[in-house]
Design a protein around this motif. Structure first.
Motif, PDB file in Angstrom:
ATOM      1  N   CYS A 166       0.862  -1.181   0.000  1.00 44.54           N
ATOM      2  CA  CYS A 166       0.000   0.000   0.000  1.00 44.54           C
ATOM      3  C   CYS A 166       0.896   1.228   0.000  1.00 44.54           C
ATOM      4  O   CYS A 166       2.102   1.129   0.241  1.00 44.54           O
ATOM      5  N   TYR A 177      -4.849   1.613  -1.181  1.00 44.54           N
ATOM      6  CA  TYR A 177      -4.705   0.245  -1.654  1.00 44.54           C
ATOM      7  C   TYR A 177      -5.825  -0.031  -2.649  1.00 44.54           C
ATOM      8  O   TYR A 177      -7.008   0.182  -2.341  1.00 44.54           O
ATOM      9  N   TYR A 182      -7.587   3.801   3.295  1.00 42.44           N
ATOM     10  CA  TYR A 182      -7.834   3.060   4.527  1.00 42.44           C
ATOM     11  C   TYR A 182      -6.914   3.577   5.627  1.00 42.44           C
ATOM     12  O   TYR A 182      -5.862   4.154   5.347  1.00 42.44           O
ATOM     13  N   LEU A 187      -7.390  -1.652   6.740  1.00 43.32           N
ATOM     14  CA  LEU A 187      -6.888  -2.426   5.599  1.00 43.32           C
ATOM     15  C   LEU A 187      -6.498  -3.834   6.048  1.00 43.32           C
ATOM     16  O   LEU A 187      -6.777  -4.814   5.343  1.00 43.32           O
TER      17      LEU A 187
END
Length: 224
Positions: A166, A177, A182, A187
């Motif tokens: 990410c 992501y 997030y 996430l």
């Protein structure tokens, strides 16, 4: 007659949560091996207490019902995509309190139960102390990318699968992501397909081969 087992398990990476489950075999070592035989879980479960009984399934169900009657909000519940609800074996309660409930169950039927508390090994205590220290420091001040010197645009690796990455979006705790934003914990919950309990995103992602939680502790220690 060989007894069955209802157990209380703890895990450092599930701070604040315990697992109350059962096995129809009088072999907790085998059950632990099954639970810990996965590279997808950080840190192993350890046995906090064992309750040997004649009917583990009935006893486990009784103990779960007791907790639900006391406070149903402490029971982990998974809402599935098909709308079905699944109650899991995790409870947000200190193991000492769960042990007290088991002691009460034993007191009601002392001839049929055998309750034993197991002390943590030195290695288990050391791991638990490290995780508690991380949690303490993060509760004292929320972790941000700025405090650990990670700028926007930096790529982070998912510890469980380094192919998953990410990108840091800001100085706070936001990452991108698959085109969505997030927090690291959110996430992590999505990647694991689990409800949002006991998962710390700063433990699940790394930068330059170092977990973010460990990076924070190291930098804080260097600046003290």
């Amino acid at each position: 007659m060989a007894k069955e087992i209802v157990y209380i398990l703890t895990k450092p990476s599930l701070a604040g949560w315990i697992k109350i489950g059962m096995t129809s075999k009088n072999d907790i070592a085998q059950r632990l091996k099954q639970l810990n035989n996965s590279e997808a879980i950080p840190l192993d479960f350890r046995v906090y207490a064992l309750l040997r009984c004649d009917d583990a399934h009935k006893t486990e169900s009784l103990i779960h019902r007791l907790f639900d009657a006391i406070n149903p909000e402490i029971h982990a519940i998974e809402q599935r995509a098909n709308g079905r609800v699944r109650k899991k074996e995790f409870f947000q309660i200190e193991p000492e309190k769960a042990y007290e409930v088991m002691e009460t169950v034993v007191a009601l039927a002392p001839d049929n139960y055998e309750l034993v508390k197991q002390e943590a090994t030195k290695e288990e205590k050391d791991i638990e102390d490290i995780v508690k220290e991380v949690a303490h420091r993060e509760n004292r001040s929320r972790s941000t990318f700025k405090m650990v010197g990670i700028p926007a645009g930096t790529e982070l690796e998912y510890v469980r699968d380094p192919q998953i990455k990410c990108v840091v979006v800001d100085d706070s705790n936001t990452v991108e992501y698959n085109g969505k934003h997030y927090s690291l914990s959110t996430l992590s919950w999505e990647l694991q397909g689990r409800p949002n309990y006991g998962i710390n995103g700063w433990y699940e992602f790394s930068y330059q081969g170092e977990r973010l939680s460990e990076r924070r502790l190291r930098l804080e220690a260097e600046n003290e």
